[in-house]
Design a protein around this motif. Structure first.
Motif, PDB file in Angstrom:
ATOM      1  N   UNK A  77      33.464  47.352  44.560  1.00  0.00           N
ATOM      2  CA  UNK A  77      33.046  46.352  45.547  1.00  0.00           C
ATOM      3  C   UNK A  77      33.532  44.949  45.166  1.00  0.00           C
ATOM      4  N   UNK A  78      33.515  44.669  43.874  1.00  0.00           N
ATOM      5  CA  UNK A  78      33.861  43.324  43.419  1.00  0.00           C
ATOM      6  C   UNK A  78      35.368  43.079  43.444  1.00  0.00           C
ATOM      7  N   UNK A  79      36.140  44.025  42.931  1.00  0.00           N
ATOM      8  CA  UNK A  79      37.560  43.780  42.736  1.00  0.00           C
ATOM      9  C   UNK A  79      38.445  44.287  43.884  1.00  0.00           C
ATOM     10  N   UNK A  80      37.897  45.095  44.769  1.00  0.00           N
ATOM     11  CA  UNK A  80      38.696  45.598  45.895  1.00  0.00           C
ATOM     12  C   UNK A  80      38.220  44.987  47.210  1.00  0.00           C
ATOM     13  N   UNK A  81      36.975  45.268  47.571  1.00  0.00           N
ATOM     14  CA  UNK A  81      36.489  44.789  48.865  1.00  0.00           C
ATOM     15  C   UNK A  81      36.336  43.269  48.891  1.00  0.00           C
ATOM     16  N   UNK A  82      35.701  42.720  47.865  1.00  0.00           N
ATOM     17  CA  UNK A  82      35.518  41.268  47.855  1.00  0.00           C
ATOM     18  C   UNK A  82      36.863  40.535  47.741  1.00  0.00           C
ATOM     19  N   UNK A  83      37.787  41.080  46.980  1.00  0.00           N
ATOM     20  CA  UNK A  83      39.103  40.452  46.862  1.00  0.00           C
ATOM     21  C   UNK A  83      39.854  40.502  48.187  1.00  0.00           C
ATOM     22  N   UNK A 135      34.350  42.560  33.991  1.00  0.00           N
ATOM     23  CA  UNK A 135      33.899  43.684  33.169  1.00  0.00           C
ATOM     24  C   UNK A 135      32.433  43.581  32.791  1.00  0.00           C
ATOM     25  N   UNK A 136      31.961  42.357  32.506  1.00  0.00           N
ATOM     26  CA  UNK A 136      30.545  42.172  32.173  1.00  0.00           C
ATOM     27  C   UNK A 136      29.651  42.497  33.356  1.00  0.00           C
ATOM     28  N   UNK A 137      30.107  42.189  34.573  1.00  0.00           N
ATOM     29  CA  UNK A 137      29.313  42.528  35.759  1.00  0.00           C
ATOM     30  C   UNK A 137      29.197  44.043  35.916  1.00  0.00           C
ATOM     31  N   UNK A 193      34.410  38.025  41.726  1.00  0.00           N
ATOM     32  CA  UNK A 193      33.481  37.015  41.205  1.00  0.00           C
ATOM     33  C   UNK A 193      34.011  36.376  39.928  1.00  0.00           C
ATOM     34  N   UNK A 194      34.568  37.196  39.038  1.00  0.00           N
ATOM     35  CA  UNK A 194      35.130  36.627  37.818  1.00  0.00           C
ATOM     36  C   UNK A 194      36.315  35.714  38.093  1.00  0.00           C
ATOM     37  N   UNK A 195      37.146  36.052  39.058  1.00  0.00           N
ATOM     38  CA  UNK A 195      38.286  35.191  39.394  1.00  0.00           C
ATOM     39  C   UNK A 195      37.834  33.915  40.098  1.00  0.00           C
ATOM     40  N   UNK A 196      36.778  34.027  40.901  1.00  0.00           N
ATOM     41  CA  UNK A 196      36.224  32.803  41.490  1.00  0.00           C
ATOM     42  C   UNK A 196      35.735  31.851  40.393  1.00  0.00           C
ATOM     43  N   UNK A 197      35.146  32.406  39.335  1.00  0.00           N
ATOM     44  CA  UNK A 197      34.596  31.571  38.275  1.00  0.00           C
ATOM     45  C   UNK A 197      35.681  30.801  37.533  1.00  0.00           C
ATOM     46  N   UNK A 198      36.874  31.400  37.387  1.00  0.00           N
ATOM     47  CA  UNK A 198      37.960  30.722  36.671  1.00  0.00           C
ATOM     48  C   UNK A 198      38.951  30.069  37.634  1.00  0.00           C
ATOM     49  N   UNK A 199      38.592  29.973  38.905  1.00  0.00           N
ATOM     50  CA  UNK A 199      39.390  29.272  39.925  1.00  0.00           C
ATOM     51  C   UNK A 199      40.788  29.890  40.074  1.00  0.00           C
ATOM     52  N   UNK A 200      40.828  31.175  40.321  1.00  0.00           N
ATOM     53  CA  UNK A 200      42.100  31.863  40.532  1.00  0.00           C
ATOM     54  C   UNK A 200      42.001  32.681  41.823  1.00  0.00           C
ATOM     55  N   UNK A 201      43.164  33.122  42.330  1.00  0.00           N
ATOM     56  CA  UNK A 201      43.241  33.963  43.513  1.00  0.00           C
ATOM     57  C   UNK A 201      44.291  35.050  43.296  1.00  0.00           C
ATOM     58  N   UNK A 202      44.150  36.157  44.013  1.00  0.00           N
ATOM     59  CA  UNK A 202      45.091  37.272  43.966  1.00  0.00           C
ATOM     60  C   UNK A 202      45.981  37.203  45.208  1.00  0.00           C
ATOM     61  N   UNK A 203      47.300  37.187  45.027  1.00  0.00           N
ATOM     62  CA  UNK A 203      48.241  37.100  46.138  1.00  0.00           C
ATOM     63  C   UNK A 203      49.343  38.140  45.953  1.00  0.00           C
TER      64      UNK A 203
END
Length: 207
Positions: A122-128, A84-86, A135-145
């Motif tokens: 771009x961040x939450x759809x394409x990059x995911x 959200x901050x991004x 980027x935020x999930x990379x920072x907290x070491x998580x993944x979407x499955x």
């Protein structure tokens, strides 16, 4: 002169006399047709083809996919806050640029909304979709499955999840406060998990 009559002949106790060796055999009727008619040609012999073995009813069932547990709420809210901050940063940059350019208010709104929602998409759809996390999930070491097989979600599912994050933001906050289960991630069939747990259960993820 008196002649003595011959006595009558008695049949022989040994039966009738044998037939003469040259006496022809009596006629037995018309000859019977040939019964063993040849069968039609069946072709060359076929090579032996092994039949597939039948599966035993006592065989053990296939192992189900191993799905990691969902990440703790602290990690989920941390990823949401960073993403959200991004998006807000991109919107703020677009607002300052519109002010310096002297754009009308309507065009400024369009520029701010386009920058914020565009970067969020771009961040939450394409990059995911490409890397498995924003980027935020990379920072907290998580993944979407995906919840069913722990694979990486495709674009339509990620797009619905992205829209759900905005359309159901109020429901999401209430669900987190009261520990409900009806949130946008459950609606789209995805799950946010720790990267460490994912690699431990699914070593081939991301290869």
């Amino acid at each position: 002169m008196y002649e003595r009559p011959f006595p009558p002949q008695q049949p022989s106790p040994q039966g009738p006399p044998p037939p003469h060796p040259y006496q022809p055999h009596p006629y037995q009727g018309a000859p019977q047709p040939y019964q063993g008619a040849p069968q039609p040609y069946q072709g060359a012999p076929q090579p032996y083809a092994p039949q597939p073995a039948a599966q035993s009813p006592y065989a053990p069932p296939a192992a189900a996919a191993r799905i990691p547990d969902e990440a703790r709420p602290l990690r989920r809210w941390g990823a949401l806050l960073l993403d959200g901050l991004l998006a807000l940063t991109a919107a703020y940059v677009a607002l300052n640029s519109a002010d310096h350019a002297g754009l009308p208010a309507l065009q400024t709104c369009y520029a701010v909304a386009g920058a914020g929602f565009g970067l969020s998409f771009l961040n939450q759809v394409l990059l995911t979709r490409i890397a498995g996390a924003s980027l935020g999930k990379f920072a907290v070491r998580t993944r979407v499955i995906r919840e069913t097989d722990a694979s990486r979600p495709r674009l339509p599912r990620l797009f619905r999840r992205w829209l759900g994050g905005y359309l159901f933001i109020v429901v999401w906050i209430i669900a987190a406060c009261f520990e409900l289960e009806d949130d946008p991630e459950d609606f789209c069939g995805v799950r946010l998990v720790r990267y460490k747990d994912l690699r431990a259960l699914v070593p081939a993820y991301g290869r």
